[in-house]
Design an enzyme around this catalytic site. Sequence first.
Site, mmCIF file in Angstrom:
data_model
loop_
_atom_site.group_PDB
_atom_site.id
_atom_site.type_symbol
_atom_site.label_atom_id
_atom_site.label_comp_id
_atom_site.label_asym_id
_atom_site.label_seq_id
_atom_site.Cartn_x
_atom_site.Cartn_y
_atom_site.Cartn_z
ATOM 1 N N CYS A 185 40.463 47.186 53.464
ATOM 2 C CA CYS A 185 40.590 48.185 52.821
ATOM 3 C C CYS A 185 39.923 49.415 53.290
ATOM 4 O O CYS A 185 38.398 49.393 53.896
ATOM 5 C CB CYS A 185 39.782 47.791 51.339
ATOM 6 S SG CYS A 185 40.452 49.052 50.069
ATOM 7 N N CYS B 112 46.998 36.840 42.322
ATOM 8 C CA CYS B 112 46.301 38.174 42.480
ATOM 9 C C CYS B 112 46.722 38.525 44.371
ATOM 10 O O CYS B 112 46.062 37.433 45.011
ATOM 11 C CB CYS B 112 44.708 38.100 42.633
ATOM 12 S SG CYS B 112 43.741 39.449 42.849
ATOM 13 N N GLY C 89 42.443 45.353 49.626
ATOM 14 C CA GLY C 89 43.481 46.659 49.738
ATOM 15 C C GLY C 89 43.638 47.453 48.591
ATOM 16 O O GLY C 89 43.309 47.200 47.663
ATOM 17 N N LEU D 159 38.543 53.061 37.333
ATOM 18 C CA LEU D 159 37.742 54.194 36.761
ATOM 19 C C LEU D 159 36.315 53.983 37.181
ATOM 20 O O LEU D 159 35.668 54.762 37.888
ATOM 21 C CB LEU D 159 38.144 54.749 35.698
ATOM 22 C CG LEU D 159 37.530 56.231 35.131
ATOM 23 C CD1 LEU D 159 38.305 57.111 35.938
ATOM 24 C CD2 LEU D 159 37.832 56.550 33.772
ATOM 25 N N CYS E 4 34.318 51.330 48.721
ATOM 26 C CA CYS E 4 33.781 51.331 47.245
ATOM 27 C C CYS E 4 32.488 50.452 47.454
ATOM 28 O O CYS E 4 32.536 49.416 48.033
ATOM 29 C CB CYS E 4 34.608 50.835 46.243
ATOM 30 S SG CYS E 4 36.086 51.807 45.920
ATOM 31 N N CYS F 180 32.149 46.486 46.380
ATOM 32 C CA CYS F 180 33.268 45.794 46.496
ATOM 33 C C CYS F 180 33.246 44.992 47.900
ATOM 34 O O CYS F 180 33.303 45.740 48.883
ATOM 35 C CB CYS F 180 34.703 46.243 46.253
ATOM 36 S SG CYS F 180 35.889 45.519 46.759
ATOM 37 N N GLU G 247 43.283 37.333 51.950
ATOM 38 C CA GLU G 247 43.116 36.248 50.769
ATOM 39 C C GLU G 247 44.141 36.436 49.683
ATOM 40 O O GLU G 247 44.366 37.654 49.257
ATOM 41 C CB GLU G 247 41.849 36.156 50.251
ATOM 42 C CG GLU G 247 40.890 35.588 51.392
ATOM 43 C CD GLU G 247 39.263 35.500 50.896
ATOM 44 O OE1 GLU G 247 38.807 34.449 51.538
ATOM 45 O OE2 GLU G 247 38.890 36.325 50.288
ATOM 46 N N CYS H 70 37.326 39.169 41.291
ATOM 47 C CA CYS H 70 37.492 40.755 41.640
ATOM 48 C C CYS H 70 36.359 41.154 42.374
ATOM 49 O O CYS H 70 35.363 41.088 42.019
ATOM 50 C CB CYS H 70 37.583 41.577 40.402
ATOM 51 S SG CYS H 70 38.989 40.982 39.369
HETATM 52 N N1 SAH Z 1 41.886 48.776 45.301
HETATM 53 C C1 SAH Z 1 42.692 48.631 44.127
HETATM 54 C C2 SAH Z 1 42.921 47.176 43.774
HETATM 55 C C3 SAH Z 1 41.934 46.060 44.391
HETATM 56 S S1 SAH Z 1 40.656 45.755 43.434
HETATM 57 C C4 SAH Z 1 41.733 48.991 43.001
HETATM 58 O O1 SAH Z 1 40.652 49.510 43.303
HETATM 59 O O2 SAH Z 1 42.094 49.258 41.898
HETATM 60 C C5 SAH Z 1 40.873 45.258 41.947
HETATM 61 C C6 SAH Z 1 39.664 45.506 40.826
HETATM 62 O O3 SAH Z 1 38.560 44.825 41.200
HETATM 63 C C7 SAH Z 1 39.343 47.043 40.914
HETATM 64 O O4 SAH Z 1 39.327 47.517 39.409
HETATM 65 C C8 SAH Z 1 38.111 47.070 41.548
HETATM 66 O O5 SAH Z 1 37.464 48.299 41.238
HETATM 67 C C9 SAH Z 1 37.449 45.625 40.772
HETATM 68 N N2 SAH Z 1 36.503 45.336 41.661
HETATM 69 C C10 SAH Z 1 36.022 45.767 42.863
HETATM 70 N N3 SAH Z 1 34.707 44.930 43.268
HETATM 71 C C11 SAH Z 1 34.242 44.332 41.961
HETATM 72 C C12 SAH Z 1 33.246 43.538 41.856
HETATM 73 N N4 SAH Z 1 32.144 43.343 42.576
HETATM 74 N N5 SAH Z 1 33.236 43.103 40.569
HETATM 75 C C13 SAH Z 1 34.299 43.372 39.655
HETATM 76 N N6 SAH Z 1 35.161 44.170 39.812
HETATM 77 C C14 SAH Z 1 35.338 44.521 41.074
#
Ligand code: SAH
Length: 379
Positions: A131, A124, A192, A250, A135, A138, A111, A371
């Site tokens: 991925c 974006c 990713g 972070l 996490c 996510c 997407e 996000c």
């Molecule tokens: N893998 C990379 C880029 C993709 S995610 C990374 O982790 O930075 C882009 C951003 O969205 C990251 O900061 C990630 O931590 C955040 N993110 C992931 N899940 C989220 C959620 N449920 N709510 C808000 N931000 C989220």
Amino acid sequence: MGADGRPELQFATKKRVTQPPTHFADLTLEERQAKLKELGLPSFRAKQLSVHYFQHYTTDPALMSDLPKERREELVEAAFPTLLTEVKRLATDDGATIKFLWRLFDGSTVESVLMRYPGRITLCVSSQCGCGMNCPFCATGQSGLTRNMSTAEILDQIIQANRVIAEGGLGGLRPGDHAPERVTNIVFMGMGEPLANYKRVMRAVHRMVDEAPEGLGMSARNITVSTVGLVPAIRKLADENLPFTFALSLHAPDDELRDELIPVNSRWKADEAIDAAYEYYAKTGRRVSIEYALIKDMNDHAWRADLLADKLNARGKGWVHVNPIPLNPTPGSVWTSSEPAVTRMWIERLEAKGIPTTLRDTRGKEIDGACGQLAASEA
Ligand code: SAH
């Protein structure tokens, strides 16, 4: 889960995967010229084809009247094999936010999310199918890694978005916008982990910045590469000599919590990730962003705001800003976003210690396009 009961990390796929056919966007202008030579064509055709793709966003042979008619189809097939096929398009915010679902050559789906803001248009982009970073908050992390996206697959997301914009598909112009319009800002915050697909991602960044018609002629400053914290790759980034923006996800200043939120923290600890981010600033002079998804009663405590500020200040002043974002809901997750009052308190604590902090505007929640919500489901 691995044998030790911890979520598994996938830096690469276990099976050998095939990449899509080579596309002009994978190549430099010089490499495109060489490819045409192989086909027995003069090198100036490479430039003509590049203009069609990178400046007119077209791969339709019927529109390429500057190319010999009898070879047009063949040329287009060689230069622009179909990479992204649109499967679904969802819009919200009165048409100012669009989520695209693309099918790739091997059936994988990814997407991208296109967002119009006053005076800029942000895309974006995804850099991997799925991925491997796992996490738990996510949605993308829950399905594992299928494969890396190719350089051209990453870029074609932008070309396709530019085509939609040019056709008027992203609502009308707003005050402060100027025609003709196109994507001005890129964030590698789709599906990713961009630094786990380092080479192809960096080649894509080069192509975004390369002057037209070799590339898109975008400003590197408007490109943000976001990572979960792959420390050796962050160090490499600092040597790329391209002034893009660097962002570190972070989400917790202490290892006890970060181990839980970011499985890769088992490999590179919070302090190492912050050190690498600081080194990025020290080497490039570019202020870095720290991303922090605020999760109710998980990481939104006052003491964690203070600890984060102290850790950032211990490295220096003026090198970083913090970008908190209220957690977006994902299927099956028990976590929710912090209360507005707590969010305000958390931001004020950081600001009180001199850390510039801006709440991230989040778009596309209604279409699962915000996000952490990208799962590329076809339902
Ligand atoms: N893998 C990379 C880029 C993709 S995610 C990374 O982790 O930075 C882009 C951003 O969205 C990251 O900061 C990630 O931590 C955040 N993110 C992931 N899940 C989220 C959620 N449920 N709510 C808000 N931000 C989220």
